[in-house]
Write a protein that holds these residues in place. Structure first.
Motif, PDB file in Angstrom:
ATOM      1  N   ILE A  70      -4.824  14.729   2.896  1.00 10.68           N
ATOM      2  CA  ILE A  70      -4.491  15.032   1.502  1.00 10.68           C
ATOM      3  C   ILE A  70      -3.881  16.425   1.451  1.00 10.68           C
ATOM      4  O   ILE A  70      -4.469  17.383   1.957  1.00 10.68           O
ATOM      5  N   MET A 101      -4.085   3.553  -9.597  1.00 13.30           N
ATOM      6  CA  MET A 101      -5.238   3.295 -10.468  1.00 13.30           C
ATOM      7  C   MET A 101      -6.551   3.248  -9.678  1.00 13.30           C
ATOM      8  O   MET A 101      -7.628   3.436 -10.247  1.00 13.30           O
ATOM      9  N   GLY A 102      -6.430   2.974  -8.362  1.00 12.68           N
ATOM     10  CA  GLY A 102      -7.630   2.724  -7.544  1.00 12.68           C
ATOM     11  C   GLY A 102      -8.671   3.824  -7.669  1.00 12.68           C
ATOM     12  O   GLY A 102      -9.820   3.566  -8.056  1.00 12.68           O
ATOM     13  N   THR A 107       0.252   8.194  -7.633  1.00 11.76           N
ATOM     14  CA  THR A 107       0.371   7.498  -6.346  1.00 11.76           C
ATOM     15  C   THR A 107       1.478   8.117  -5.530  1.00 11.76           C
ATOM     16  O   THR A 107       2.447   8.640  -6.083  1.00 11.76           O
ATOM     17  N   SER A 154      -8.833   6.287  -9.679  1.00 14.25           N
ATOM     18  CA  SER A 154      -9.264   6.598 -11.040  1.00 14.25           C
ATOM     19  C   SER A 154     -10.321   5.602 -11.503  1.00 14.25           C
ATOM     20  O   SER A 154     -11.310   5.954 -12.127  1.00 14.25           O
ATOM     21  N   VAL A 165      -3.097  10.321   7.204  1.00 16.21           N
ATOM     22  CA  VAL A 165      -2.174  11.406   6.830  1.00 16.21           C
ATOM     23  C   VAL A 165      -2.869  12.576   6.121  1.00 16.21           C
ATOM     24  O   VAL A 165      -2.332  13.677   6.067  1.00 16.21           O
ATOM     25  N   ASP A 187     -11.323   8.948   7.303  1.00  9.71           N
ATOM     26  CA  ASP A 187     -10.292   8.363   8.149  1.00  9.71           C
ATOM     27  C   ASP A 187      -9.596   9.477   8.925  1.00  9.71           C
ATOM     28  O   ASP A 187      -9.892  10.664   8.726  1.00  9.71           O
ATOM     29  N   LYS A 204       2.543   6.152  -3.007  1.00 10.77           N
ATOM     30  CA  LYS A 204       3.012   4.951  -2.302  1.00 10.77           C
ATOM     31  C   LYS A 204       4.090   4.269  -3.134  1.00 10.77           C
ATOM     32  O   LYS A 204       3.975   4.207  -4.362  1.00 10.77           O
ATOM     33  N   GLY A 262       2.467   1.619  -4.865  1.00 10.85           N
ATOM     34  CA  GLY A 262       1.131   1.969  -5.370  1.00 10.85           C
ATOM     35  C   GLY A 262       1.081   1.930  -6.876  1.00 10.85           C
ATOM     36  O   GLY A 262       2.099   2.017  -7.566  1.00 10.85           O
ATOM     37  N   MET A 263      -0.128   1.769  -7.399  1.00  9.70           N
ATOM     38  CA  MET A 263      -0.339   1.767  -8.837  1.00  9.70           C
ATOM     39  C   MET A 263      -0.953   3.081  -9.287  1.00  9.70           C
ATOM     40  O   MET A 263      -0.871   3.477 -10.448  1.00  9.70           O
TER      41      MET A 263
HETATM   42  P1  ADP Z   1      -2.805   3.758  -4.788  1.00 11.03           P
HETATM   43  O1  ADP Z   1      -3.178   2.378  -4.852  1.00 11.03           O
HETATM   44  O2  ADP Z   1      -1.473   4.073  -5.345  1.00 11.03           O
HETATM   45  O3  ADP Z   1      -2.950   4.285  -3.447  1.00 11.03           O
HETATM   46  P2  ADP Z   1      -5.164   5.263  -5.502  1.00 11.03           P
HETATM   47  O4  ADP Z   1      -5.644   5.744  -6.801  1.00 11.03           O
HETATM   48  O5  ADP Z   1      -6.104   4.465  -4.715  1.00 11.03           O
HETATM   49  O6  ADP Z   1      -3.846   4.453  -5.761  1.00 11.03           O
HETATM   50  O7  ADP Z   1      -4.717   6.499  -4.633  1.00 11.03           O
HETATM   51  C1  ADP Z   1      -3.950   7.492  -5.212  1.00 11.03           C
HETATM   52  C2  ADP Z   1      -3.302   8.295  -4.160  1.00 11.03           C
HETATM   53  O8  ADP Z   1      -4.275   9.061  -3.473  1.00 11.03           O
HETATM   54  C3  ADP Z   1      -2.600   7.541  -3.081  1.00 11.03           C
HETATM   55  O9  ADP Z   1      -1.295   7.170  -3.451  1.00 11.03           O
HETATM   56  C4  ADP Z   1      -2.577   8.534  -1.942  1.00 11.03           C
HETATM   57  O10 ADP Z   1      -1.526   9.485  -2.052  1.00 11.03           O
HETATM   58  C5  ADP Z   1      -3.862   9.283  -2.155  1.00 11.03           C
HETATM   59  N1  ADP Z   1      -4.901   8.798  -1.264  1.00 11.03           N
HETATM   60  C6  ADP Z   1      -5.864   7.942  -1.584  1.00 11.03           C
HETATM   61  N2  ADP Z   1      -6.655   7.713  -0.485  1.00 11.03           N
HETATM   62  C7  ADP Z   1      -6.163   8.441   0.515  1.00 11.03           C
HETATM   63  C8  ADP Z   1      -6.522   8.667   1.876  1.00 11.03           C
HETATM   64  N3  ADP Z   1      -7.580   8.045   2.436  1.00 11.03           N
HETATM   65  N4  ADP Z   1      -5.778   9.510   2.618  1.00 11.03           N
HETATM   66  C9  ADP Z   1      -4.724  10.151   2.057  1.00 11.03           C
HETATM   67  N5  ADP Z   1      -4.334   9.989   0.799  1.00 11.03           N
HETATM   68  C10 ADP Z   1      -5.032   9.165   0.014  1.00 11.03           C
END
Ligand code: ADP
Length: 543
Positions: free
Chosen positions: A486, A508-509, A500, A511, A484, A481, A502, A505-506
């Protein structure tokens, strides 16, 4: 001689379709020119003032071609009022009158008044047996007309009949073709109209009138021109076809719209051609596409509804998973944590005694350690929970999995105005995998990508999903993408459960994604994209 004359009959062939219109068949000018030479020659050879071809023109008989010879009283186009030719036509047989003045029956006829007292004529027939007219010679003096003259006349008559035969055949063919075209037009399977480059509609069939809901009178009167039927926003494209038609005589069929009399629009497919090269008139055929468009729209709507339903299901799944996880984590972790706190407090109590009870404190610490381990075991189990459904591994083409997933996130892509770029390898080795779980990974990565671009307003929000075979022959899928990105400090923590950035946010995604990919014997990792954004990639070994 009379006998041979009376023995002659006109050719009689079975009636054909052209019989009813034989009288109206026009004899072309080049044939008339030839016939003119024949009658001129006849008059000259036979030394008579008049040689003519007469033609039936109901209810009359008219001079059709007349020899250019001295003393000929017959003008082409004039009525033949005498009884000679009429008799030949009625009997269908040759007629010889050597001298009308010698015969009571003939002596007082209009020809005699014109000075033509002798006559020799034979009938000319159409191939279908119908009479065309006669070819005849007349003299202003007594004339026996030798047998040779009669033969000559019959010979010329045969030539004329041969011409009529070709003419009738040609006419029959044209008529047949016209009938077929007429049938096509009148069957109203499609709209047909005849137009000219001046903008007029010269003819239109019922189907075309139905499509545009005009009366025939509206169109053929010239009040409505064909250009008026085209909406303004179609005119440029329409004009291009008109130019094409002017230069090549035809235009490829194309889809457009017409405005109906009531202002509504009708989608159509139209094609056409001029009648002749460089000509001003042509024909257009028009198909009404309303029904087809309706069916297409319905199919699109159904598809959209299906995708929305799937997406909702995917959302629901996600939420449900998260909800379950939260509840179980809270419950499972809370117990050992409370125990840790209680034991820690107890430990403090043992240690604060005037004589600290070190053994008891040690026991408390051991329980704290045991509870701590229990808590981390809970976390391990929660993570395992994400994978708890046993994998159903089947041979899969990862490209298919990607393609099946995209419709599920289509709505999100659209509502966040994200442009999806798919660059899938033309062929990939098959992998052994769980279709649903891999879809879940891709959904997660795509949703994260979409969310990461929410704040991007200065450039298009582009998300690229790619697949290829990597250097180690594993299948590699990447989701990039321009969001923002990492930060260095977070790079290591993204895949940690509950991490997270967010507010809702959880954490967990990723992981869960990592544990799914791990369970497939693959690897999932993140990198930063240049100049901005994040790149998530996973590999899965080929089957
Ligand atoms: P969440 O549902 O809280 O986003 P994830 O495990 O999916 O949980 O993601 C954890 C964190 O990883 C996010 O809160 C974000 O900070 C970071 N992150 C995930 N995907 C991206 C991305 N495409 N660009 C920037 N940061 C990301």
């Amino acid at each position: 001689m009379n006998e041979s004359i009376h023995g002659e009959r006109t050719a009689s062939e079975p009636q054909d379709r052209s019989s009813s219109v034989a009288h109206s068949i026009e004899v072309p000018s080049e044939i008339i020119r030839k016939w003119q030479e024949i009658v001129n020659l006849l008059a000259e050879i036979m030394h008579v003032p008049s040689a003519c071809i007469m033609r039936v023109d109901p209810p009359h008989i008219k001079v059709f071609v007349s020899s250019r010879s001295e003393g000929n009283p017959c003008e082409p186009g004039a009525l033949d009022t005498g009884p000679y030719c009429e008799t030949v036509m009625k009997t269908g047989q040759p007629l010889l009158i050597p001298d009308a003045l010698e015969n009571e029956a003939w002596k007082a006829n209009p020809h005699v008044r014109l000075g033509m007292i002798s006559y020799l004529g034979v009938p000319i027939g159409w191939p279908n047996g119908r009479i065309f007219g006669t070819i005849c010679v007349r003299d202003n003096k007594r004339n026996e007309y030798s047998e040779a003259y009669l033969k000559l006349l019959l010979h010329f008559r045969d030539m004329l009949q041969a011409d009529l035969k070709s003419l009738a055949r040609l006419h029959g063919e044209i008529e047949e073709r016209e009938t077929k075209i007429r049938r096509l037009v009148d069957s109203n399977i499609m709209g047909v109209f005849i137009w000219d480059f001046d903008g007029r509609i010269l003819e239109a069939n019922d189907e075309f009138l139905r499509m545009v809901s005009y009366d025939r009178e509206d169109l053929v009167s010239g009040r409505i021109r064909w250009a008026d039927l085209t909406p303004p926003d179609w005119r440029d494209r329409n004009n291009a076809r008109i130019e094409q038609q002017k230069s090549s005589g035809r235009f490829e069929s194309f889809e457009k719209e017409y405005i109906r009399k009531d202002g509504s629009r009708v989608p159509v497919l139209i094609g056409g051609a001029t009648f002749e090269e460089g000509g001003n008139q042509g024909v257009a055929y028009v198909l009404d596409l309303t029904e087809r468009k309706r069916v297409e729209a319905e199919a699109r709507e159904n598809e959209q509804r299906y995708r929305e339903a799937q997406l909702e299901l995917a959302h629901a799944n996600r939420v449900a998973t998260m909800g379950q996880l939260t509840a179980s984590i809270a419950h499972e972790v809370n117990q050992p944590l409370s125990a840790v706190v209680a034991n820690a407090e107890a430990c403090l109590g043992w240690l604060r005694r005037r004589t600290p009870d070190v053994d008891a404190a040690c026991r408390s610490v051991e329980w704290i350690i045991a509870d701590g381990n229990r808590a981390s075991e809970v976390i391990r189990r929660v993570r395992a929970l994400a994978n708890k459904t046993s994998l159903e591994k089947v041979p899969l083409d990862v490209n298919d999995v990607v393609r099946e997933t995209i419709p599920l996130v289509q709505r999100e892509l659209i509502s966040h105005q994200v442009l999806l770029r798919m660059e899938l390898a033309p062929t990939l080795p098959m992998i052994l995998g769980d279709r649903v779980q891999l879809q879940q990974v891709i959904i997660n990565l795509v949703m994260n990508g979409i969310e990461s671009m929410q704040s991007v307003t200065d450039q298009p929000r582009e998300l690229a999903v790619r697949s290829r075979q990597d250097e180690t022959q594993q299948v590699l899928v990447s989701v990039a993408d321009c969001g923002v990105g990492i930060s260095a400090e977070n790079a290591d923590r993204l895949f940690t459960a509950f991490f997270t950035t967010k507010s809702s946010g959880m954490g967990m995604g990723l992981s869960i994604c990592r544990s799914i990919i791990d369970a497939h014997g693959g690897r999932l990792w993140a990198a930063t994209c240049e100049p901005r954004g994040a790149l998530f990639q996973f590999t899965i070994p080929a089957d």
